[in-house]
Write a protein that holds these residues in place. Structure first.
Motif, mmCIF file in Angstrom:
data_model
loop_
_atom_site.group_PDB
_atom_site.id
_atom_site.type_symbol
_atom_site.label_atom_id
_atom_site.label_comp_id
_atom_site.label_asym_id
_atom_site.label_seq_id
_atom_site.Cartn_x
_atom_site.Cartn_y
_atom_site.Cartn_z
ATOM 1 N N GLU A 9 0.827 -1.208 0.000
ATOM 2 C CA GLU A 9 0.000 0.000 0.000
ATOM 3 C C GLU A 9 0.862 1.259 0.000
ATOM 4 O OE1 GLU A 9 -3.792 -2.063 2.226
ATOM 5 O OE2 GLU A 9 -2.143 -1.260 3.411
ATOM 6 N N ARG A 10 1.961 1.221 0.717
ATOM 7 C CA ARG A 10 2.881 2.365 0.715
ATOM 8 C C ARG A 10 3.483 2.567 -0.677
ATOM 9 N NH1 ARG A 10 4.271 3.683 6.213
ATOM 10 N NH2 ARG A 10 3.290 2.193 7.598
ATOM 11 N N GLN A 11 3.840 1.468 -1.313
ATOM 12 C CA GLN A 11 4.385 1.558 -2.670
ATOM 13 C C GLN A 11 3.323 2.054 -3.651
ATOM 14 O OE1 GLN A 11 5.823 -2.456 -3.155
ATOM 15 N NE2 GLN A 11 7.918 -1.874 -2.646
ATOM 16 N N ILE A 12 2.102 1.575 -3.495
ATOM 17 C CA ILE A 12 0.994 2.015 -4.346
ATOM 18 C C ILE A 12 0.792 3.523 -4.204
ATOM 19 C CG2 ILE A 12 -1.525 1.927 -4.621
ATOM 20 C CD1 ILE A 12 -1.263 -1.138 -3.927
ATOM 21 N N LEU A 13 0.768 4.018 -2.980
ATOM 22 C CA LEU A 13 0.611 5.458 -2.756
ATOM 23 C C LEU A 13 1.748 6.240 -3.411
ATOM 24 C CD1 LEU A 13 -0.562 5.587 0.968
ATOM 25 C CD2 LEU A 13 -1.924 6.097 -1.075
ATOM 26 N N ASN A 14 2.953 5.736 -3.274
ATOM 27 C CA ASN A 14 4.106 6.409 -3.860
ATOM 28 C C ASN A 14 3.985 6.467 -5.382
ATOM 29 O OD1 ASN A 14 6.471 7.804 -3.173
ATOM 30 N ND2 ASN A 14 7.726 6.061 -3.790
ATOM 31 N N LEU A 15 3.582 5.372 -5.998
ATOM 32 C CA LEU A 15 3.414 5.338 -7.451
ATOM 33 C C LEU A 15 2.303 6.278 -7.910
ATOM 34 C CD1 LEU A 15 3.801 1.518 -8.089
ATOM 35 C CD2 LEU A 15 5.282 3.322 -8.997
ATOM 36 N N LEU A 16 1.173 6.258 -7.225
ATOM 37 C CA LEU A 16 0.055 7.111 -7.622
ATOM 38 C C LEU A 16 0.380 8.590 -7.462
ATOM 39 C CD1 LEU A 16 -3.023 5.090 -6.335
ATOM 40 C CD2 LEU A 16 -2.380 5.557 -8.715
ATOM 41 N N GLN A 17 1.221 8.925 -6.497
ATOM 42 C CA GLN A 17 1.641 10.321 -6.362
ATOM 43 C C GLN A 17 2.455 10.770 -7.569
ATOM 44 O OE1 GLN A 17 2.501 11.976 -2.145
ATOM 45 N NE2 GLN A 17 3.549 10.028 -2.306
ATOM 46 N N ALA A 18 3.230 9.860 -8.132
ATOM 47 C CA ALA A 18 4.051 10.194 -9.288
ATOM 48 C C ALA A 18 3.224 10.237 -10.568
ATOM 49 C CB ALA A 18 5.186 9.180 -9.434
ATOM 50 N N SER A 21 -2.423 8.371 -13.350
ATOM 51 C CA SER A 21 -3.071 7.759 -14.508
ATOM 52 C C SER A 21 -2.631 6.314 -14.734
ATOM 53 C CB SER A 21 -2.789 8.584 -15.769
ATOM 54 O OG SER A 21 -1.424 8.471 -16.146
ATOM 55 N N LEU A 22 -1.720 5.818 -13.901
ATOM 56 C CA LEU A 22 -1.280 4.426 -14.049
ATOM 57 C C LEU A 22 -2.460 3.473 -13.900
ATOM 58 C CD1 LEU A 22 1.999 4.367 -11.912
ATOM 59 C CD2 LEU A 22 1.837 4.134 -14.396
ATOM 60 N N SER A 23 -2.488 2.457 -14.731
ATOM 61 C CA SER A 23 -3.540 1.445 -14.617
ATOM 62 C C SER A 23 -3.252 0.560 -13.417
ATOM 63 C CB SER A 23 -3.594 0.593 -15.883
ATOM 64 O OG SER A 23 -2.427 -0.215 -15.969
ATOM 65 N N THR A 24 -4.283 -0.103 -12.950
ATOM 66 C CA THR A 24 -4.112 -1.043 -11.842
ATOM 67 C C THR A 24 -3.110 -2.123 -12.221
ATOM 68 O OG1 THR A 24 -6.347 -0.605 -11.070
ATOM 69 C CG2 THR A 24 -5.319 -2.629 -10.290
ATOM 70 N N ARG A 54 -7.775 12.116 -7.288
ATOM 71 C CA ARG A 54 -6.795 11.948 -8.365
ATOM 72 C C ARG A 54 -6.998 13.126 -9.298
ATOM 73 N NH1 ARG A 54 -6.434 5.571 -9.825
ATOM 74 N NH2 ARG A 54 -7.275 4.781 -7.876
ATOM 75 N N VAL A 55 -5.931 13.864 -9.535
ATOM 76 C CA VAL A 55 -6.045 15.114 -10.278
ATOM 77 C C VAL A 55 -4.943 15.228 -11.326
ATOM 78 C CG1 VAL A 55 -7.070 16.330 -8.300
ATOM 79 C CG2 VAL A 55 -4.606 16.381 -8.639
ATOM 80 N N THR A 150 3.875 17.861 -5.010
ATOM 81 C CA THR A 150 2.763 17.423 -4.176
ATOM 82 C C THR A 150 3.057 16.038 -3.627
ATOM 83 O OG1 THR A 150 1.620 16.431 -6.067
ATOM 84 C CG2 THR A 150 1.089 18.732 -5.533
ATOM 85 N N ARG A 151 4.210 15.493 -3.972
ATOM 86 C CA ARG A 151 4.572 14.123 -3.618
ATOM 87 C C ARG A 151 5.116 14.056 -2.202
ATOM 88 N NH1 ARG A 151 7.946 10.193 -7.645
ATOM 89 N NH2 ARG A 151 7.463 8.265 -6.540
ATOM 90 N N LEU A 152 4.435 13.301 -1.346
ATOM 91 C CA LEU A 152 4.862 13.117 0.039
ATOM 92 C C LEU A 152 5.923 12.022 0.122
ATOM 93 C CD1 LEU A 152 1.343 13.113 1.739
ATOM 94 C CD2 LEU A 152 2.980 14.997 1.642
#
Length: 163
Positions: A9-18, A21-24, A54-55, A150-152
């Motif tokens: 989940e931490r990795q998922i959050l990191n990827l989505l911050q970058a 638009s990445l697909s699942t 998601r913006v 905006t990336r934490l």
């Protein structure tokens, strides 16, 4: 960070911050999960508020907002009694991107964008300085932007996908 987040989940959050638009499937491949469990984790992160939205991040200069101003606001004693009125007014100004309550010699810090300094001057005189209770506004114009993200830095998000 909540202890209820696992390394996936931490990795998922990191990827989505970058790249939101990445697909699942793409996220699943990068974190080492199959798509279904990855989707369930993303769904949980959204339901529990870890992912607020998601913006698309728009380049402010390219849309004509070339001026960025940081304003420190000090309220008078009467103004402090009406913090709700001040915060409601600030929330209604689209020029104000961020507003923070501070401890110290000033009460608020605002990040404001405008087309140019003349547009900020108009906003300042016609709107910002007209809010009841505003005693003082100290404005600082940013000359250039060195870093804006905006990336934490999510603890424990290190994984196979680094930067």
């Amino acid at each position: 960070m909540s202890k209820s987040l696992d390394r996936y989940e931490r990795q998922i959050l990191n990827l989505l911050q970058a790249d939101a638009s990445l697909s699942t499937a793409a996220i699943a491949a990068q974190v080492g999960l199959s798509p279904s469990p990855c989707w369930r984790r993303i769904d949980r992160l959204e339901r529990e508020g870890y992912i607020r939205s998601r913006v698309a991040l728009v380049d402010r200069a390219k849309v004509g907002l070339r001026a960025q101003i940081f304003a420190q606001i000090k309220l008078n004693a009467h103004g402090r009694a009406n913090l709700d009125e001040f915060t409601a007014a600030i929330r209604d100004f689209p020029e104000v991107l961020e507003c923070y309550v501070l401890m110290g010699s000033v009460d608020f810090l605002l990040r404001i964008v405008a087309e140019d300094i003349e547009a900020y001057e108009k906003f300042f005189f016609e709107q910002l300085s007209q809010i009841p209770g505003v005693q003082e506004v100290n404005s600082t114009v940013a000359l250039s932007e060195i870093k804006a993200t905006t990336r934490l830095p999510i603890p424990g998000a290190e994984g196979r996908h680094t930067r």
